[in-house]
Design a protein around this motif. Sequence first.
Motif: not given
Length: 265
Positions: A127-147, A190-198
């Motif tokens: 029941g989390l398909q439209q939640s912030y948790v789901a979106i953050v998890a999805a974005h983290s999948l792409w941001a984590t390799p860069l960080t 700090l640079v890694a954090t900025l990359v993940a944010f962007v």
Amino acid sequence: MRDRVGPWLLWGVVGLLMVFMTLPLLVVVATAFSASGAVAFPPARLSTRWFGALLERPAWLQSVLNSLLVAGGTAVVSMLVGVAAALGVRQLDGPRRTAIVGLTVLPLFVPGIIIGIVLLTFFSRFGLQQSYVAIVAAHSLWATPLTFSVVQASFARFDWQMSEAAQDLGAAPARAFLTVVVPNVRVGLLVATLVAFVVSLQEFVMTLFLSGPDTRTVPVQAWNSLRQGLDPLVSVVSTLLLVAVVLLVVAGSVLAGIERFVTDT
């Protein structure tokens, strides 16, 4: 003669590529300042009326807030995972290190639409398909390799004998990391954090699958608006996002140095 023509030809190609990449952005920025209600380039008259109109649209303001919340959450999650992974990989060598690094960056090579469908199916079971948790998890999948890559590069330049010396003097590993390692690699963190944010700020495909009316980010809100017609607010929000990204990149370059910022990212 050939030696003199070569550099000029190279600079000419680079200049054309820069124009090709920046011209669409300039068109978007110009249309954001159009006085008319139609998105047209070049604008007949210039005005900032649509920037004021943005403040009167709750849906757009909510999407801006959602983008900032998701980008902040993504930065935190990807940094925690990226730092932990970089510390773990540092202990490995040979084929095991190569295999782990390969697995860590694997999400970058998976199309976003596939990740979006898989995560939609997964989070729907809870029941989390439209939640912030789901979106953050999805974005983290792409941001984590860069960080992970940025932090790993910072760790490679750090003299770990300093951390070992702190532990020899009685500091616990966690305290040695926080008081010795972190201050010396803070720029890379700090640079890694900025990359993940962007990365999170501009992500669209996965968010389209996982967001709902209350959790739409700016790119998804822009997509929904464009489906109904060209809206000047899309240009306004795109311009604000562009300015935010440029400011973050400039801040990272100032803090880390432009050469190191480019090398790490």
